[in-house]
Design a protein around this motif. Sequence first.
Motif, PDB file in Angstrom:
ATOM      1  N   LEU A   4       0.924  -1.113  -0.095  1.00 42.82           N
ATOM      2  CA  LEU A   4      -0.016  -0.061  -0.030  1.00 42.82           C
ATOM      3  C   LEU A   4       0.798   1.279   0.050  1.00 42.82           C
ATOM      4  O   LEU A   4       0.492   2.312  -0.756  1.00 42.82           O
ATOM      5  N   PHE A   5       2.067   1.080   0.884  1.00 44.48           N
ATOM      6  CA  PHE A   5       2.687   2.420   0.734  1.00 44.48           C
ATOM      7  C   PHE A   5       3.453   2.544  -0.522  1.00 44.48           C
ATOM      8  O   PHE A   5       3.636   3.752  -0.745  1.00 44.48           O
ATOM      9  N   ALA A   6       3.859   1.639  -1.190  1.00 44.37           N
ATOM     10  CA  ALA A   6       4.567   1.707  -2.360  1.00 44.37           C
ATOM     11  C   ALA A   6       3.597   2.304  -3.503  1.00 44.37           C
ATOM     12  O   ALA A   6       3.841   3.153  -4.346  1.00 44.37           O
ATOM     13  N   THR A 105      -2.422   5.504   4.149  1.00 38.97           N
ATOM     14  CA  THR A 105      -2.005   5.063   2.496  1.00 38.97           C
ATOM     15  C   THR A 105      -3.279   4.852   1.613  1.00 38.97           C
ATOM     16  O   THR A 105      -3.441   5.286   0.470  1.00 38.97           O
ATOM     17  N   TYR A 106      -4.325   4.324   2.224  1.00 39.33           N
ATOM     18  CA  TYR A 106      -5.506   4.028   1.628  1.00 39.33           C
ATOM     19  C   TYR A 106      -6.156   5.497   1.456  1.00 39.33           C
ATOM     20  O   TYR A 106      -6.681   5.626   0.204  1.00 39.33           O
ATOM     21  N   LEU A 107      -6.212   6.265   2.517  1.00 42.19           N
ATOM     22  CA  LEU A 107      -7.051   7.633   2.163  1.00 42.19           C
ATOM     23  C   LEU A 107      -6.198   8.355   1.275  1.00 42.19           C
ATOM     24  O   LEU A 107      -6.947   9.026   0.168  1.00 42.19           O
ATOM     25  N   HIS A 121      -9.092   1.487  -5.808  1.00 40.69           N
ATOM     26  CA  HIS A 121      -9.472   1.926  -4.647  1.00 40.69           C
ATOM     27  C   HIS A 121     -10.112   0.757  -3.681  1.00 40.69           C
ATOM     28  O   HIS A 121      -9.961   0.728  -2.448  1.00 40.69           O
ATOM     29  N   LEU A 122     -11.014  -0.304  -4.415  1.00 44.16           N
ATOM     30  CA  LEU A 122     -11.451  -1.395  -3.825  1.00 44.16           C
ATOM     31  C   LEU A 122     -10.292  -2.355  -3.310  1.00 44.16           C
ATOM     32  O   LEU A 122     -10.227  -2.641  -2.278  1.00 44.16           O
ATOM     33  N   ILE A 123      -9.313  -2.670  -4.324  1.00 44.11           N
ATOM     34  CA  ILE A 123      -8.204  -3.401  -3.661  1.00 44.11           C
ATOM     35  C   ILE A 123      -7.457  -2.722  -2.611  1.00 44.11           C
ATOM     36  O   ILE A 123      -7.042  -3.541  -1.584  1.00 44.11           O
ATOM     37  N   SER A 128      -6.124  -2.722   3.314  1.00 46.96           N
ATOM     38  CA  SER A 128      -6.092  -2.002   4.312  1.00 46.96           C
ATOM     39  C   SER A 128      -6.887  -2.678   5.321  1.00 46.96           C
ATOM     40  O   SER A 128      -6.336  -3.091   6.692  1.00 46.96           O
ATOM     41  N   PHE A 129      -8.197  -3.137   5.154  1.00 47.18           N
ATOM     42  CA  PHE A 129      -8.884  -3.853   6.193  1.00 47.18           C
ATOM     43  C   PHE A 129      -8.235  -5.204   6.712  1.00 47.18           C
ATOM     44  O   PHE A 129      -8.095  -5.629   7.759  1.00 47.18           O
ATOM     45  N   THR A 130      -7.585  -6.060   5.434  1.00 47.32           N
ATOM     46  CA  THR A 130      -6.973  -7.247   5.844  1.00 47.32           C
ATOM     47  C   THR A 130      -6.001  -6.956   6.687  1.00 47.32           C
ATOM     48  O   THR A 130      -5.675  -7.832   7.738  1.00 47.32           O
TER      49      THR A 130
END
Length: 229
Positions: A4-6, A105-107, A121-123, A128-130
């Motif tokens: 996510l960070f990448a 990171t998601y935001l 966005h979904l992935i 993030s949730f996982t």
Amino acid sequence: MLSLFAAMLIITFLHRHRWIVLRRIATIGSLLYFGRCLTMFVTQVPKADANYYCSPKLQNDSHLMWSITMRALSIASGVGLTINGKHKLCGDYIYSGHTIVLVITYLFIREYSPKNWRPLHLISAVFSFTGVFLLLVSRGHYTIDVLVAYWITTRVFWQYHTIAAMPSLRHNRSGHNHLSKIFWYPLFSFMEANVLRPVPQRYGFPFTITSCKKWFTRHSKLLNLRTQR
């Protein structure tokens, strides 16, 4: 978390206003981790996992600052993860730094990527949730740590971007604008002084072929001038 960070960094560098986005990442991240430092300092809780290794407390060490520095570098080299055996602290739970990274990171991906990139966005949301779910299952944090981290992270992000996108709020210091009473508002005013409107969604490579040619030509001329001297 690293993926996510990448992804966030890739989107940031492809954004035409990448320096504004990077500045916002740094500002919001520093605010969140400053708050985490405060809560860690005033709140100590038992280990969430009885099998979690804790380094012995430093006592009567003649090289105390050096030992603290080396521990900090060891933790930083492990990116805060426990799987590499470099996470040595205990009690740094409230609030969760891992949740900060996963949520922020998601935001940022959602905010600064093209609006029609819904699969991304979904992935990102699923990742993030996982990540947060696995963090709880592995007993890396208490549930309250994650909830507090989510609440603080989303509030800071949404408040920051709401003020940044609305000049009427940014320049209104009347008693009716309660957002101007947030303690980090002066920092926001300084960091966003040259951003006068919402950041448009425009993208492009940081270095084009033309810009690379100009850079190479300019530096070649400078090198030739120095050689002639």
